[in-house]
Design an enzyme around this catalytic site. Structure first.
Site, mmCIF file in Angstrom:
data_model
loop_
_atom_site.group_PDB
_atom_site.id
_atom_site.type_symbol
_atom_site.label_atom_id
_atom_site.label_comp_id
_atom_site.label_asym_id
_atom_site.label_seq_id
_atom_site.Cartn_x
_atom_site.Cartn_y
_atom_site.Cartn_z
ATOM 1 N N SER A 214 0.790 -1.237 0.000
ATOM 2 C CA SER A 214 0.000 0.000 0.000
ATOM 3 C C SER A 214 0.824 1.289 0.000
ATOM 4 O O SER A 214 0.294 2.341 -0.331
ATOM 5 C CB SER A 214 -0.962 0.028 1.188
ATOM 6 O OG SER A 214 -0.276 0.264 2.386
ATOM 7 N N LYS B 283 0.731 4.469 6.764
ATOM 8 C CA LYS B 283 0.005 5.319 5.808
ATOM 9 C C LYS B 283 0.577 6.731 5.838
ATOM 10 O O LYS B 283 1.374 7.079 6.692
ATOM 11 C CB LYS B 283 -1.492 5.381 6.151
ATOM 12 C CG LYS B 283 -2.195 4.041 6.162
ATOM 13 C CD LYS B 283 -2.225 3.389 4.803
ATOM 14 C CE LYS B 283 -2.813 1.994 4.897
ATOM 15 N NZ LYS B 283 -2.508 1.164 3.780
#
Length: 192
Positions: free
Chosen positions: A56, A96
């Site tokens: 990700s 993230k």
């Protein structure tokens, strides 16, 4: 100097050498012990090591990269790479990027892939793919509420992040800290 005096002198030298050697070993052990205690304190309160899991954050970070995370008195800022702890619906920490913080207006235009914060399209040279809607999407508030941040992965087409109800808005207290250096693999060592 008589033979007896020479013998006594040799014995004194041997005794001094053995005391010196044992003192050196004792001193080294003490330094190693103190260093281990200081490292333990630093890793508990100031920095932690985290391993990236999944794609990700590609191309910025890759699966199995190891990061050092600054966790002392951290306040999230736009663009920071952060570690989110086990949240309500998360089984393990995730890595993230902070896109918007409390009080900021956020808009995602899925037709163009543009992400705007406070009315300005942010320059996201780090992303891979296009910012697309995700399954199990959450409603994104116009203004990020106090105590929350909105996070997304850099690999927008393969990221479970705040766009999904599984992650949603992240409470600031669920952020371990900011990743500041990649320590592994060694050929990619460096500041983030």
């Amino acid at each position: 100097m008589s033979d007896t005096e020479k013998k006594e002198k040799k014995e004194e030298l041997k005794e001094e050498e053995s005391v010196s050697l044992s003192q050196i070993i004792y001193d080294i052990a003490g330094v190693i012990f103190l260093a281990a205690i200081l490292l333990l304190i630093a890793m508990t309160f100031f920095a932690r090591q985290v391993t990236v899991s999944g794609p990700s954050m590609e191309e910025t970070l890759h699966d199995k990269d190891r990061l050092l995370v600054s966790c002392f008195d951290y306040v999230p800022k736009n663009g920071d790479i952060v570690i989110v702890t086990h949240g309500e619906n998360l089984n393990e920490p995730i890595v993230k990027r902070v896109i918007a913080t409390q009080g900021q207006k956020l808009d995602i235009n899925y037709a163009t892939g543009d992400v705007s914060v406070d009315g300005k399209v942010i320059d996201e040279k780090y992303i891979v793919g296009t910012t697309i809607p995700v399954p199990n999407a959450t409603v994104i508030p116009e203004v990020i509420p106090d105590g929350y941040v909105f996070v997304m992965g850099d690999n927008r087409e393969h990221s479970l992040d705040s766009r999904s109800a599984t992650v949603g808005l992240v409470p600031v207290e669920n952020i371990i800290g900011k990743a500041f250096v990649r320590i592994y693999p060694f050929d990619s060592f460096g500041l983030l």
